[in-house]
Write a protein that holds these residues in place. Structure first.
Motif, PDB file in Angstrom:
ATOM      1  N   ASP A   1      14.570  27.940   9.447  1.00 30.51           N
ATOM      2  CA  ASP A   1      15.395  27.688  10.637  1.00 30.51           C
ATOM      3  C   ASP A   1      14.651  28.220  11.854  1.00 30.51           C
ATOM      4  N   VAL A   2      13.923  27.356  12.531  1.00 31.12           N
ATOM      5  CA  VAL A   2      13.087  27.772  13.650  1.00 31.12           C
ATOM      6  C   VAL A   2      13.909  28.057  14.896  1.00 31.12           C
ATOM      7  N   ASP A   3      14.903  27.213  15.199  1.00 29.03           N
ATOM      8  CA  ASP A   3      15.643  27.367  16.452  1.00 29.03           C
ATOM      9  C   ASP A   3      16.889  28.225  16.320  1.00 29.03           C
ATOM     10  N   GLY A   4      17.169  28.769  15.141  1.00 31.73           N
ATOM     11  CA  GLY A   4      18.252  29.718  14.974  1.00 31.73           C
ATOM     12  C   GLY A   4      19.650  29.148  15.020  1.00 31.73           C
TER      13      GLY A   4
ATOM     14  N   GLY B   1      21.192  27.665  12.436  1.00 29.68           N
ATOM     15  CA  GLY B   1      21.775  27.611  11.112  1.00 29.68           C
ATOM     16  C   GLY B   1      21.355  26.426  10.277  1.00 29.68           C
ATOM     17  N   ALA B   2      20.612  25.487  10.852  1.00 27.09           N
ATOM     18  CA  ALA B   2      20.101  24.326  10.116  1.00 27.09           C
ATOM     19  C   ALA B   2      18.588  24.463   9.968  1.00 27.09           C
ATOM     20  N   PHE B   3      18.068  23.932   8.885  1.00 25.91           N
ATOM     21  CA  PHE B   3      16.642  24.074   8.610  1.00 25.91           C
ATOM     22  C   PHE B   3      15.828  22.948   9.234  1.00 25.91           C
ATOM     23  N   GLU B   4      14.566  23.271   9.497  1.00 30.54           N
ATOM     24  CA  GLU B   4      13.593  22.295   9.970  1.00 30.54           C
ATOM     25  C   GLU B   4      12.377  22.284   9.040  1.00 30.54           C
ATOM     26  N   PHE B   5      11.660  21.162   9.006  1.00 33.38           N
ATOM     27  CA  PHE B   5      10.344  21.091   8.377  1.00 33.38           C
ATOM     28  C   PHE B   5       9.304  21.566   9.386  1.00 33.38           C
ATOM     29  N   VAL B   6       8.453  22.493   8.982  1.00 30.94           N
ATOM     30  CA  VAL B   6       7.309  22.897   9.801  1.00 30.94           C
ATOM     31  C   VAL B   6       6.053  22.375   9.106  1.00 30.94           C
ATOM     32  N   VAL B   7       5.233  21.625   9.833  1.00 33.40           N
ATOM     33  CA  VAL B   7       4.061  20.963   9.251  1.00 33.40           C
ATOM     34  C   VAL B   7       2.803  21.503   9.917  1.00 33.40           C
ATOM     35  N   ALA B   8       1.867  21.992   9.117  1.00 27.69           N
ATOM     36  CA  ALA B   8       0.613  22.533   9.631  1.00 27.69           C
ATOM     37  C   ALA B   8      -0.274  21.407  10.146  1.00 27.69           C
TER      38      ALA B   8
END
Length: 455
Positions: free
Chosen positions: A24-27, A29-36
């Protein structure tokens, strides 16, 4: 099994991508995909109700580095996950650009390795994977780095809030051509570490209970020294209540190491599963919610493959659109990113040529499900916790992902498909500190958040 939903990615040009993590990058409560991104921007892909959109700011995008591996965990105990990004512009040994350790302060992300007090700790060796571990059961995580051509590292915050490498203190500072990592209570009651290496034996670090480790891979029959490890996934492959390991060897025989009740592992991979390939990520997850996990093999330059438990054996099944016969797979992760109770699959591509991301959903069905999210005392995802779900007399077991094999990390949720069963007798959570909590008769088709009893 899978339908192509790649058109649901808002902007998706060809790129050199690598690892994928879920946090959860933006805080909100929902998850995000982080892609390198390798020589291009890292992405933070958020579901906005219709599609995946990139919300990475300039700091997180970090477009001038060569990111390959990712891992999220709450390292400072504030209830918010930090994000470790492994940069490697060289194949092995020393590298020019160090790693990143992003922490959020309010709405602002800051690289802790960019602070003068942490300069001396920066990893300057080419790494391949990173996983998190709560080695002493404090609710605060460290980051294990599998370096290639150098010693393994373990980063934790010290009492003054500085980042320190404590790998020597923990007993894991071994040199290797490190490739892949998983961390969970595998062979002890605390979080252990399994590392798949190349050009040498694998490592199995057993947690002794005091925060230090002993290496027992050869003793437990899982050193596999003649092969070159890549992706690893963890599952109870034979339903005996013990966690097993399925992993790929680069152009070598893939393994399904079943854990034996008396200690040790034995390879039980059927012939079609062990067939060598150009393997990258390996994922175990219940994509069709039938109550049994599937095993997904992501290859680079070869078709992806899927195996299912059927008639008391592992059998290759039709994968559908996620086969990607010409895909250059470099990383993959799963999450229920849109909240519909089914796991979506995001595949990253690159290395030898730029390619767009791939995004896939399982075919819809009426199977029931339950998603369990254990939390630490601070309210962060309890990565490394073990969750069991008993429904109609059958018990399933999951470990909350602390770093999934090669470069990637899955969502911090135990996802249970239930098939035609629409009631659950009990859910039990065991945290990395040994604390346990049971929830009786939870409702199905929902997300169950389970707080640590000490909170």
């Amino acid at each position: 099994m899978f339908l192509d939903e790649t058109a649901s990615i808002g902007r998706n040009p060809p790129r050199l991508g690598y690892g994928v993590a879920v946090t959860d990058v933006d805080g909100d409560g929902a998850f995000e995909f982080v892609v390198a991104g390798y020589g291009c921007a890292n992405l933070v892909l958020k579901w906005d109700g219709r599609r995946l959109v990139d919300i990475a700011g300039e700091v997180m995008a970090d477009a001038r580095r060569n990111a390959i591996g990712l891992c999220a965990a709450d390292a400072d105990g504030d209830g918010r996950e930090e994000l470790y990004i492994l940069n490697s512009e060289s194949f092995s040994g020393p590298k020019q650009f160090g790693d990143r350790l992003f922490a959020c302060f309010g709405h602002r992300w800051l690289d802790l390795f960019g602070q003068p007090e942490n300069f001396a700790a920066i990893n300057q060796t080419a790494g391949r994977s990173v996983a998190c571990i709560d080695r002493a059961g404090t609710g605060k995580y460290g980051f294990v780095v599998a370096n290639h051509g150098g010693r393994f590292r373990l980063y934790e915050f010290d009492r003054r809030g500085r980042v320190s490498d404590v790998a020597e203190e923990a007993g894991i500072d071994l040199p290797a051509a490190g490739r892949a990592l998983v961390s969970l209570p595998l062979v002890s009651d605390r979080m252990d570490i399994f590392a798949a290496n190349e050009h040498g034996p694998n490592f199995l670090f057993r947690n002794t209970g005091d925060g230090t480790f002993e290496e027992i891979a050869a003793e437990w029959g899982i050193a596999d020294p003649a092969n070159n490890g890549r992706g690893i996934a963890v599952l109870d492959a034979d339903g005996d209540g013990l966690f097993d390991l399925v992993y790929g060897n680069w152009e070598g025989p893939h393994r399904l190491f079943l854990q034996k009740a008396g200690g040790g592992f034995a390879d039980a991979a059927p012939e079609e599963m062990s067939e060598p390939s150009r393997i990258r990520t390996v994922i175990a997850a219940d994509f069709d919610n039938d109550g049994y996990e599937e095993i997904f093999f992501n290859n680079i330059g070869q078709p992806n493959r899927l195996f299912a438990w059927s008639h008391e054996r592992w059998t290759e099944v039709e994968i559908g659109d996620a086969e990607e016969p010409h895909g250059l797979g470099t990383g993959a992760a799963v999450a229920d990113i849109d909240g519909d109770g089914r796991l979506e699959l995001l595949i990253s591509h690159g290395e030898s040529a730029p390619q767009p991301l791939g995004f896939y959903r399982p075919y819809p069905n009426d199977n029931a499900w339950l998603r369990v999210m254990p939390l630490t005392m601070a309210g962060a995802p309890a990565r490394g916790a073990v969750v069991t779900c008993t429904a109609k007399g059958r018990t399933q077991r999951r470990a909350i992902c602390a770093g999934s094999g090669y470069l990637c990390q899955m969502e911090p949720v135990a996802h249970f498909g239930l098939g035609a069963v629409h009631s659950v007798e009990r859910v039990e959570v065991r945290w990395p500190d040994g604390t346990m909590r049971s929830v009786e008769h939870p409702h199905v088709n929902r997300v169950l958040r389970v707080e640590h009893p000490g909170r």
